[in-house]
Design an enzyme around this catalytic site. Sequence first.
Site, PDB file in Angstrom:
ATOM      1  N   GLY A  46       4.028  -6.668 -31.495  1.00 44.11           N
ATOM      2  CA  GLY A  46       3.149  -6.006 -31.197  1.00 44.11           C
ATOM      3  C   GLY A  46       3.562  -4.336 -30.866  1.00 44.11           C
ATOM      4  O   GLY A  46       4.427  -4.573 -30.746  1.00 44.11           O
ATOM      5  N   GLN A  51       2.857   4.717 -30.114  1.00 44.70           N
ATOM      6  CA  GLN A  51       3.876   4.296 -30.573  1.00 44.70           C
ATOM      7  C   GLN A  51       5.066   4.578 -31.311  1.00 44.70           C
ATOM      8  O   GLN A  51       6.603   5.181 -31.717  1.00 44.70           O
ATOM      9  CB  GLN A  51       4.830   2.290 -30.044  1.00 44.70           C
ATOM     10  N   CYS A  89       9.175  -4.189 -24.088  1.00 47.68           N
ATOM     11  CA  CYS A  89       8.684  -3.118 -24.788  1.00 47.68           C
ATOM     12  C   CYS A  89       9.414  -2.317 -25.894  1.00 47.68           C
ATOM     13  O   CYS A  89      10.407  -1.654 -25.584  1.00 47.68           O
ATOM     14  CB  CYS A  89       7.748  -1.619 -23.652  1.00 47.68           C
ATOM     15  N   LEU A  90       8.937  -2.325 -27.723  1.00 45.52           N
ATOM     16  CA  LEU A  90      10.098  -1.448 -28.145  1.00 45.52           C
ATOM     17  C   LEU A  90      10.046   0.344 -27.779  1.00 45.52           C
ATOM     18  O   LEU A  90      11.142   0.497 -27.946  1.00 45.52           O
ATOM     19  CB  LEU A  90       9.053  -1.623 -29.582  1.00 45.52           C
ATOM     20  N   HIS A 131      -1.004  -5.491 -23.313  1.00 51.93           N
ATOM     21  CA  HIS A 131       0.370  -4.642 -23.658  1.00 51.93           C
ATOM     22  C   HIS A 131      -0.550  -3.410 -24.663  1.00 51.93           C
ATOM     23  O   HIS A 131      -0.079  -1.853 -23.860  1.00 51.93           O
ATOM     24  CB  HIS A 131       1.091  -5.492 -24.010  1.00 51.93           C
ATOM     25  N   GLU A 132      -0.705  -3.874 -25.060  1.00 51.50           N
ATOM     26  CA  GLU A 132      -0.762  -3.145 -26.631  1.00 51.50           C
ATOM     27  C   GLU A 132      -2.670  -1.984 -26.278  1.00 51.50           C
ATOM     28  O   GLU A 132      -2.002  -0.835 -27.011  1.00 51.50           O
ATOM     29  CB  GLU A 132      -1.142  -3.747 -28.591  1.00 51.50           C
ATOM     30  N   HIS A 135      -0.513   0.469 -24.065  1.00 48.15           N
ATOM     31  CA  HIS A 135      -0.651   1.702 -24.665  1.00 48.15           C
ATOM     32  C   HIS A 135      -1.326   2.888 -25.482  1.00 48.15           C
ATOM     33  O   HIS A 135      -1.767   4.533 -25.009  1.00 48.15           O
ATOM     34  CB  HIS A 135       0.160   1.843 -26.008  1.00 48.15           C
TER      35      HIS A 135
END
Length: 168
Positions: A46, A51, A89-90, A131-132, A135
């Site tokens: 995702g 991000q 997380c990226l 999670h997204e 963000h």
Amino acid sequence: MALRQILNDNHPVLRSPAREVKNINKGLLRLLDDMLETMHDASGVGLAANQVGVSKRVLVASSGEESVIELINPCCLQAEGEEVGVEGCLSVPGQYGEVSRAEKITLLALNREGHEICIKAEGLLARILQHEIDHLDGVLFTDKALRLIDPEEMQGEEKSEEKDGEKS
Ligand code: NI
């Protein structure tokens, strides 16, 4: 399409609520395409627009079980149940943690054609989408983690629970 740079967690754009999308224009469609390419390139499941440094309420996700999901201005209508799982997380490289999320969610959003869509998700996909959306609200999983997991421990977990610890 082009790869975009994924920002890390001390960048201020990750800590500010992203702005609602007013126009779905060529630039926004290019952003969606680039985000998908960037997510796949980083082996993530995702990605939220902030991000990659764009303060817009846009996310992409792919749990592997279904085709890719692209959501514009997502909002959560309903959340049911609770499940603790491991997340990464990226934007927070090398860090994992146990996070409690709703088990099932119902979201309302726009697709790339500007049509309103309703998404029902559970399990891993529901976790990724929550999670997204966090963000997009300037929240990172490390803010919510019940427990952070050090990388050595994570190697052991990955062997036993393949689905856990996906980065998004
Ligand atoms: Ni993330």
